[in-house]
Scaffold this active site. Structure first.
Site, PDB file in Angstrom:
ATOM      1  N   CYS A  79       1.314  -6.377   0.078  1.00 24.75           N
ATOM      2  CA  CYS A  79       0.880  -5.612   1.253  1.00 24.75           C
ATOM      3  C   CYS A  79      -0.398  -6.207   1.841  1.00 24.75           C
ATOM      4  O   CYS A  79      -0.379  -7.324   2.335  1.00 24.75           O
ATOM      5  CB  CYS A  79       0.741  -4.136   0.881  1.00 24.75           C
ATOM      6  SG  CYS A  79       0.649  -3.114   2.347  1.00 24.75           S
ATOM      7  N   HIS A 167       5.989  -2.740  -1.326  1.00 22.12           N
ATOM      8  CA  HIS A 167       5.311  -2.406  -2.594  1.00 22.12           C
ATOM      9  C   HIS A 167       6.301  -2.463  -3.766  1.00 22.12           C
ATOM     10  O   HIS A 167       6.978  -1.472  -4.038  1.00 22.12           O
ATOM     11  CB  HIS A 167       4.706  -0.994  -2.513  1.00 22.12           C
ATOM     12  CG  HIS A 167       3.477  -0.945  -1.672  1.00 22.12           C
ATOM     13  ND1 HIS A 167       2.217  -1.160  -2.176  1.00 22.12           N
ATOM     14  CD2 HIS A 167       3.320  -0.744  -0.342  1.00 22.12           C
ATOM     15  CE1 HIS A 167       1.335  -1.077  -1.208  1.00 22.12           C
ATOM     16  NE2 HIS A 167       1.975  -0.827  -0.077  1.00 22.12           N
ATOM     17  N   GLU A 169       5.731  -2.229  -6.786  1.00 15.88           N
ATOM     18  CA  GLU A 169       5.305  -1.395  -7.914  1.00 15.88           C
ATOM     19  C   GLU A 169       5.803   0.035  -7.827  1.00 15.88           C
ATOM     20  O   GLU A 169       5.787   0.763  -8.805  1.00 15.88           O
ATOM     21  CB  GLU A 169       3.775  -1.416  -8.041  1.00 15.88           C
ATOM     22  CG  GLU A 169       2.993  -0.700  -6.942  1.00 15.88           C
ATOM     23  CD  GLU A 169       2.780  -1.539  -5.680  1.00 15.88           C
ATOM     24  OE1 GLU A 169       3.514  -2.537  -5.498  1.00 15.88           O
ATOM     25  OE2 GLU A 169       1.901  -1.196  -4.876  1.00 15.88           O
TER      26      GLU A 169
END
Ligand code: XMP
Length: 508
Positions: A79, A167, A169
């Site tokens: 990001c 993202h 994660e």
């Protein structure tokens, strides 16, 4: 050597999640502020630049000197990290037409790029950014796009630099863990050797070297973290460790006795101190929650210090501090909002050095280490319990009698959760005594005028947010009956159906 990935923190709330994911991949990692890259540390095998609430154009945006690591090790920007790399190296970043937020699908993926090995067509990812990359620097190429985001991911050929604007994660990026594995294992050459067994072996060895023949004091609370720290230290230095367990009189029913027995079974050298009289005396008539906390905190330090001073040759104070307690996360003003908490109130003249063997672990890793050390399951899966204990679950002034009533009610509730197989499904549970409230009831032929008890059970992953647990009605009915029938002084039971926020887990 403990190979590791460095995650540079630019203030995003998901930075910790990246660390969680890497640990799940049996890979050691450290989160460091964006400007604290450990130049020259030979153990670092790769670096991740995480997200940020800033745009690269904000005057206050956090900047890092890429030369510290580019060309020396693989780099992944996520990001803001991806935008920052692109922007710094001559690409273009511009405000997106509309903020890209939520689920998206990678409509084109270059599966030749090692970052996307094993990716399925249209893989779902999670976007959350206001700016977008509109041109890549020279030598960079696009390796994934979505309908709306042309440069959803890029690679700098030959330089081991990668960037993703989504993202990986977060849970909604369905192959996010695969992407992180590709980065850590295939690109950085990580060996995935971070395991509970390796941790125990390496830490025991380190503790032996660090402590030598010195004596160590450790404060036990009955909770998972301090118990695992104690067992780990016990394995390393045995009887050089003295543990102190203070009973402030507001623990759960029989908790002091049961936990002392557990500790003794584990071979720990424990001094149990019953200081309940002092605490009850100092708390007399106190109703204000923060005042209760302050008095308990102060008395605790006094009692602990008095005991610790008897061990005149102690050199170390051990604590069960874990990683989330110490991660310095940045808020958008750049100030540290959570810093390493230190020894609370131990007198300077004791000159004790701090030993924190669990300081790199997340909670679930602490539990894995506990299992690795052969600790009993009930100690490892124990619910969190607040330091001030039942004092913050008695609304109003505290007396030994009220504690007894609450202990009995709480014990019925917790035992019931265990009997019904519900204990491990909730994060935390307990009873609260509304000691200043009385209501009318009828028992047999007699009118009663007694206190209500509230039951609280929540689901959560980190206690930052929580939802009330949807426990079965039949279970609640049985617990309610049992409490009203067996606990004198209680004639009404309520169930707390508030989530956090806006409520908190504890009532005080
Ligand atoms: P709240 O009530 O803030 O609680 O939602 C979040 C978590 O922290 C625990 N808690 C405490 N733990 N000392 C502690 O050691 C305290 O004063 C304290 N207050 C709350 C609470 O039990 C929950 O797990």
């Amino acid at each position: 050597m403990q190979e590791k990935i460095i995650i540079l923190d630019f203030g995003s709330q998901t930075t910790q999640l990246i660390a969680r994911r890497l640990r799940e991949l049996d890979t050691f990692c450290e989160i460091l502020p964006y400007n604290k890259f450990p130049v020259g540390d030979p153990d670092v095998i790769g670096v991740i630049l995480a997200g940020s609430p800033y745009s690269v154009y904000d005057p206050e945006a956090f900047k890092v000197d890429l030369n510290q690591f580019m060309g020396r090790m693989p780099v992944l920007g996520i990001c803001y990290g991806a935008q920052f790399i692109s922007h710094t190296l001559g690409g273009r970043v511009e405000p997106a037409d509309s903020r890209e937020y939520g689920r998206a699908n990678l409509t084109t993926i270059d599966t030749q790029c090692p970052l996307f090995k094993g990716f399925e067509p249209n893989s779902q990812v999670w976007m959350s950014h206001g700016d977008t990359i509109t041109a890549l620097p020279d030598g960079f190429r696009c390796v994934a796009s979505t309908d709306k985001v042309r440069f959803a991911a890029y690679e700098a050929e030959g330089q081991h630099v990668y960037g993703v604007q989504f993202h990986p994660e977060v849970f909604h990026s369905l192959q996010g863990t695969q992407l992180l594995r590709n980065f850590v294992v295939d690109i950085c050459g990580g060996h995935q050797t971070w395991s509970a067994a390796n941790f125990v072996e390496a830490t025991v060895q380190e503790l032996k070297e660090q402590i030598g023949q010195d004596r160590v004091i450790l404060g036990l609370s009955g909770g998972v973290d301090s118990s695992v720290a104690a067992v780990l230290l016990n394995r390393a230095i045995g009887k050089q460790l003295t543990c102190i367990f203070v009973d402030h009189g507001m623990l759960r029913k029989n908790e002091f006795r049961n936990v002392m027995r557990d500790y003794e079974c584990l071979g720990l050298n424990v001094i149990g101190v019953d200081a309940s009289e002092k605490f009850f005396k100092d708390l007399e008539g106190v109703t204000e929650p923060e005042k209760k906390r302050k008095i308990i905190g102060r008395d605790f330090v006094e009692v602990f210090d008095a005991e610790a001073k008897k061990i005149t040759d102690a050199k170390w104070l051990a604590q069960g501090t874990i990683y989330p307690d110490r991660i310095e996360s940045l808020n958008i003003t750049g100030k540290v909002i959570k810093s390493h908490h230190n020894v609370g109130g131990l007198p300077e003249e004791m000159h004790l050095s701090l030993c924190e063997p669990l300081k790199w672990l997340f909670k679930d890793e602490v539990r894995r280490v506990g299992r690795q050390l052969g600790m009993p399951e009930h100690l490892i899966t124990r619910h969190p319990f607040p330091g001030p204990g039942l004092a913050v679950r008695i609304l109003g002034a505290i007396t030994p009698e009220k504690v007894r009533i609450l202990q009995d009610a709480d014990d019925i509730f917790i035992q019931g959760l265990r009997d019904w197989g519900l204990y491990d499904q909730v994060w935390q549970a307990g009873a609260i005594l509304l000691s200043d409230v009385r209501s009318v009831g009828v028992m047999g032929d007699e009118r009663t005028y007694e206190n209500p008890v509230a039951l609280r059970a929540v689901t959560s992953t980190d206690a930052m947010t929580a939802d009330w647990a949807h426990l079965p009605y039949d279970f609640l009915a049985q617990v309610s009956n049992s409490i009203i029938n067996k606990v004198r002084g209680v004639n009404r039971v309520c169930y707390d159906i508030s989530s956090k926020p806006p409520s908190t887990i504890e009532w005080e």
